[in-house]
Write a protein that holds these residues in place. Sequence first.
Motif, PDB file in Angstrom:
ATOM      1  N   ALA A  71       0.849  -1.197   0.000  1.00  6.45           N
ATOM      2  CA  ALA A  71       0.000   0.000   0.000  1.00  6.45           C
ATOM      3  C   ALA A  71       0.885   1.248   0.000  1.00  6.45           C
ATOM      4  O   ALA A  71       0.635   2.226  -0.749  1.00  6.45           O
ATOM      5  CB  ALA A  71      -0.934  -0.032   1.181  1.00  6.45           C
ATOM      6  N   LYS A  72       1.967   1.136   0.868  1.00 11.77           N
ATOM      7  CA  LYS A  72       2.837   2.253   0.962  1.00 11.77           C
ATOM      8  C   LYS A  72       3.499   2.523  -0.354  1.00 11.77           C
ATOM      9  O   LYS A  72       3.570   3.667  -0.819  1.00 11.77           O
ATOM     10  CB  LYS A  72       3.888   1.980   2.043  1.00 11.77           C
ATOM     11  CG  LYS A  72       4.608   3.205   2.558  1.00 11.77           C
ATOM     12  CD  LYS A  72       5.473   2.884   3.779  1.00 11.77           C
ATOM     13  CE  LYS A  72       6.767   2.444   3.211  1.00 11.77           C
ATOM     14  NZ  LYS A  72       7.979   2.423   3.770  1.00 11.77           N
ATOM     15  N   LEU A  73       4.008   1.499  -0.910  1.00  9.06           N
ATOM     16  CA  LEU A  73       4.629   1.634  -2.222  1.00  9.06           C
ATOM     17  C   LEU A  73       3.718   2.249  -3.247  1.00  9.06           C
ATOM     18  O   LEU A  73       4.135   3.117  -4.044  1.00  9.06           O
ATOM     19  CB  LEU A  73       5.166   0.302  -2.699  1.00  9.06           C
ATOM     20  CG  LEU A  73       6.498  -0.190  -2.136  1.00  9.06           C
ATOM     21  CD1 LEU A  73       6.773  -1.626  -2.505  1.00  9.06           C
ATOM     22  CD2 LEU A  73       7.661   0.694  -2.563  1.00  9.06           C
ATOM     23  N   MET A  74       2.498   1.715  -3.196  1.00 10.92           N
ATOM     24  CA  MET A  74       1.491   2.240  -4.120  1.00 10.92           C
ATOM     25  C   MET A  74       1.322   3.719  -3.949  1.00 10.92           C
ATOM     26  O   MET A  74       1.218   4.477  -4.935  1.00 10.92           O
ATOM     27  CB  MET A  74       0.189   1.540  -3.938  1.00 10.92           C
ATOM     28  CG  MET A  74       0.138   0.169  -4.548  1.00 10.92           C
ATOM     29  SD  MET A  74       0.236   0.319  -6.338  1.00 10.92           S
ATOM     30  CE  MET A  74       0.761  -1.351  -6.683  1.00 10.92           C
ATOM     31  N   GLU A  75       1.299   4.070  -2.624  1.00  4.00           N
ATOM     32  CA  GLU A  75       1.154   5.472  -2.352  1.00  4.00           C
ATOM     33  C   GLU A  75       2.325   6.257  -2.890  1.00  4.00           C
ATOM     34  O   GLU A  75       2.152   7.333  -3.503  1.00  4.00           O
ATOM     35  CB  GLU A  75       1.081   5.726  -0.842  1.00  4.00           C
ATOM     36  CG  GLU A  75      -0.336   5.627  -0.317  1.00  4.00           C
ATOM     37  CD  GLU A  75      -0.317   5.864   1.157  1.00  4.00           C
ATOM     38  OE1 GLU A  75      -1.059   5.076   1.844  1.00  4.00           O
ATOM     39  OE2 GLU A  75       0.392   6.787   1.639  1.00  4.00           O
ATOM     40  N   GLU A  76       3.513   5.675  -2.661  1.00  9.40           N
ATOM     41  CA  GLU A  76       4.668   6.351  -3.166  1.00  9.40           C
ATOM     42  C   GLU A  76       4.630   6.479  -4.651  1.00  9.40           C
ATOM     43  O   GLU A  76       4.911   7.544  -5.224  1.00  9.40           O
ATOM     44  CB  GLU A  76       5.955   5.602  -2.732  1.00  9.40           C
ATOM     45  CG  GLU A  76       6.306   5.776  -1.242  1.00  9.40           C
ATOM     46  CD  GLU A  76       7.476   4.927  -0.812  1.00  9.40           C
ATOM     47  OE1 GLU A  76       8.239   4.269  -1.653  1.00  9.40           O
ATOM     48  OE2 GLU A  76       7.728   4.817   0.445  1.00  9.40           O
ATOM     49  N   ILE A  77       4.239   5.449  -5.259  1.00  9.21           N
ATOM     50  CA  ILE A  77       4.109   5.512  -6.701  1.00  9.21           C
ATOM     51  C   ILE A  77       3.131   6.566  -7.109  1.00  9.21           C
ATOM     52  O   ILE A  77       3.368   7.338  -8.079  1.00  9.21           O
ATOM     53  CB  ILE A  77       3.760   4.161  -7.277  1.00  9.21           C
ATOM     54  CG1 ILE A  77       4.960   3.208  -7.142  1.00  9.21           C
ATOM     55  CG2 ILE A  77       3.411   4.269  -8.797  1.00  9.21           C
ATOM     56  CD1 ILE A  77       4.741   1.767  -7.592  1.00  9.21           C
ATOM     57  N   GLN A  78       2.099   6.535  -6.391  1.00  8.05           N
ATOM     58  CA  GLN A  78       1.033   7.500  -6.659  1.00  8.05           C
ATOM     59  C   GLN A  78       1.584   8.926  -6.577  1.00  8.05           C
ATOM     60  O   GLN A  78       1.349   9.751  -7.512  1.00  8.05           O
ATOM     61  CB  GLN A  78      -0.058   7.273  -5.693  1.00  8.05           C
ATOM     62  CG  GLN A  78      -1.169   8.322  -5.627  1.00  8.05           C
ATOM     63  CD  GLN A  78      -2.219   8.139  -6.620  1.00  8.05           C
ATOM     64  OE1 GLN A  78      -2.450   7.054  -7.064  1.00  8.05           O
ATOM     65  NE2 GLN A  78      -2.783   9.239  -7.088  1.00  8.05           N
TER      66      GLN A  78
END
Lengths: 311, 695
Positions: free
Chosen positions: B74-81
């Motif tokens: 999720a965090k990564l996704m957020e970072e990606i986001q």
Amino acid sequence: MSVFSQSFSPCGRFLAAGNNYGEIALFSLSAALSPDASEGSQKPILNFTAHDGPVFSLLSTDTHLLSAGNGEISAWSWAELIKKVSQLFSKCMCIFLGLGKMYISFHCCDNSLIVGGGDNNIHIMDMETGIFKSVLKGHTDYIHCLCFKEREEEILSGGEDGAVRIWDSRTNRPVHCIEVFKYEECARPQFGKWISCLATDSDWMLCGGGPSLSLWHLRSMSPTSVFPLPGCQREAVFHQDLIMSVGEGPYVSHCLHGGTVKAQIPCTPSSLNTLALNLKNTEHRVMTVGGSSHQIDVFTNFSYRAFSLSF
Amino acid sequence: MRTQITSSATVMSSDAVKKRKPKVIRSEAGAPETKRGRAEGDQDVRVYNEEVELEVRDPQQDYMLYKDTCAALAKLMEEIQELKAGGAKVQSVEIEERRTQCSVHFITLKKLNRLAHMRLKKGRDQTHEAKQRVDVLHLQLQNLLYEVMHLQKEIGKCLEFRSQHEEIELVSEEEFFQEAPAEISRPHVTRDDQHQLTLARLDWELEQRKRLAEQYKMSLARKEKIQKAIEQKREYLSSLQPGLQNIMQASLPVQEYLAIPFEHMQKQAEVARHLPPPLYVLLVQAGAYGQACDKNLSVSISGDVDEAKALSRPPEDSQDDESDSDAEEEQQNTKRRRATLGVQLDDKRKEMLRRHPLSLCVDLKCKDGSVLHLFFYYLMNLNILTVKTKVSTTTDLSGAVSAGELLNSESLLNCLYASDHGKETPNPANRYQFDKVGITTFGDYVSDLGHPFVWVQKLGGLQFSSGGAQSGLTGSALSASHMERTMKLLRGRLQARLALHKQFSSLEHSIIPVSSECQHLFPAKVVSGLVRWTTMSCQEFTELGFVQHVLKAGLVHETDLFFMATVERGTARLRAAVVMNPRYPEVAPLFSLSLHWKGERSGRTDDNLQAMESEVNVFRSELQGPRPGLQLLTNQIQRLCVCLDVYLETESQVCDGSEGPKEFPREKMCLRTARGPSRLKPFKYNHPQGFFSHR
């Protein structure tokens, strides 16, 4: 059957009748006259054969019944007969009274029996001893009837020869002889001259038969009245002031002394032979008649027939 | 199977794992499947077995790892986001790094997923296995329970089993031990062992039965032989029968010659068996009487024997026939019109009055050869006997007109005993039977069926209660007690009638037949003569005027015969009406007189005619004549003639005053012509002397 003779008992309560077959029948009048009489009481209480010929005469003395048959007279005790015992008391063979079967008539007075028979004579028998005391000769043919006059002690006899003879019983001699058929008023030649009935009442005499029934005065020896009755009279009696007679014809004739026929009472038999009056007993005061029938007519009132006894 | 399935599942799963494996492995090494299949031992080294790993890893840890991974992802996704939002390029390194990290995380997740699935599957498998094991055990339990139950049932069955051997009746033990041979009974064994004992006993039983069966067969064979022998003998006997018959036939003439009706009597006895009881009694008694006392009496049976046999057949056959015929009748009736009530009643009447087919014939022979035939019939339903008569005479009886009624079979036997008219049935039960079928009197059928006299019933032993005295006898005793008297009466009746017949034929010729034995009763010269002799009917008799006294006395019956005799002499004519009772001469004829001479006189009006009547009626015993008294009538008539002579000759002439010679001169000798007050004439004739006298 013909009834030829009758006789009442001394007490008056019984009637004895004799017929042509020699039988005697005893009837009880008290039973027949009682209020509850039935057909059975009109039959005889006793019936026995007394003789072998007809019983032409019956006579009652104080104690005995005398019956006449063929040449014999028998005596029966009333006491025994009432008890229905027909035992013969005594018999008297009157052989000389005819050739066997003749006609006998008798009458009795003061202990002697007057017997008239077929030998044309009258015999007098002493009843106690049975011996014949005397003979009265005179008739030329057999004797039909006998009669006795107490006052003068005379015997009257009537016979087939047509003569009525009067005999004195004490002397045994003939007193008179009346030849009835010779008198024109009485004579009936078509019937004959025989005298078959005789009756006396003091001075009077009744006689009839072939000649007409006629009333005679004995003093004058002449017929006073002749009764115009058609047939031959076989028995006649005086009763009070009447004359009662029976004979041919089914009636009882009541006649007056004057010569008139007052009444003719009809009866059952076609002709009558005997008439009897029961005067001894006031209770059973009857007249009985018998004739050519088995019935005996009884008259309580003499004017008409009450009933019939059957033989 | 479950194990198999699970094993295949595991194989498949391992295959699946192994299929996935190549991806991983390809990416790592890329070994072909076939190699894996072959070299199992190698695989341990080369193949990545996740399942082993599964056991090592802890589920909780995996769960935490999952969560962490998810969070990291999720965090990564957020970072990606953020990065993407930040305008970084898709192909930037950070994004790519992060993408690779994401991918790694994805792979971790996938692994975890895989592990989770594998755990689940494993758990499932384990549960499954456990369940399977439990199931197996359960099944075993069920099987065992089932078997237990089955066994229990079997035990129960066994326990209840009733062996057939128990139904066999065995001899008792004592007997068994006594009788059976030692090898069967084996007492040393069987005494202790019940089972052996029973077996031994059964053995013994079997052996005994076998033996008896043998015996039975032998007996059967013997019986067959004997049966055959009997059959042969029977045939032989039956072959004798025709021979005997021939002999009997041949002997008939011999029998007749010797006058021993042996066969006839046998035949009669044979037929007599079929007679109904009253006729049988009559036959026996009449035959006995005929043999013992009266040689002139013979009895025979006539009629249809077959019908009689048919009557005595058992009723079942006839019932079947009846039901069949009823059915047929009904069918016919429905087709035709039903018979009228009257015809049905008629049939019922006929049935009620049916006669038995057999009848008896009794013949009474008289000395002069005439025979009285009596035919006796039995009416079955009414239980009475009737009789019909026939007279056969040696001479021809004809010529007497007035004698027509004398031998008439209808009235010949009237009043054999007093008041036995034979018009009504003596059985009181018949009254009820008649009511049912509408017969009013039996008298209508008498001419057809015969007369049911009371004496006939008595001869047949039938006693019916009537008003009169009972005699307490029945059957044969009753018949026997009446037989002699009845036969005598019958014979007397026949003789009387035949004598009357002869007398009538001469009376009609105006001759009074006076036999020599009776001549002494009458004088030698009799002038009055019989001029007419006729018969009268009852009606004519009752109309006569001078017979009323007879009618009133009840002396006249319908069964009497009436005659009129006319005697004449000169102008005088005497008519005599005669009433003759059928029982003449036991009962004398009764005369009533009427004289027609110078007027009409009768016995009622004229004492002398009455005396004449009594001469013939009352003094008849003198006129009986020799023993059977058959001359009574003729003597009475002769006496009448004599009395008329006396009457006319002794009549006194002067009745009507006519003169001249008497019509009837006096020829008779009389003692007296008139006696007594009734002037009776002498009618009695005295024999040797020849004169007339009074009685």
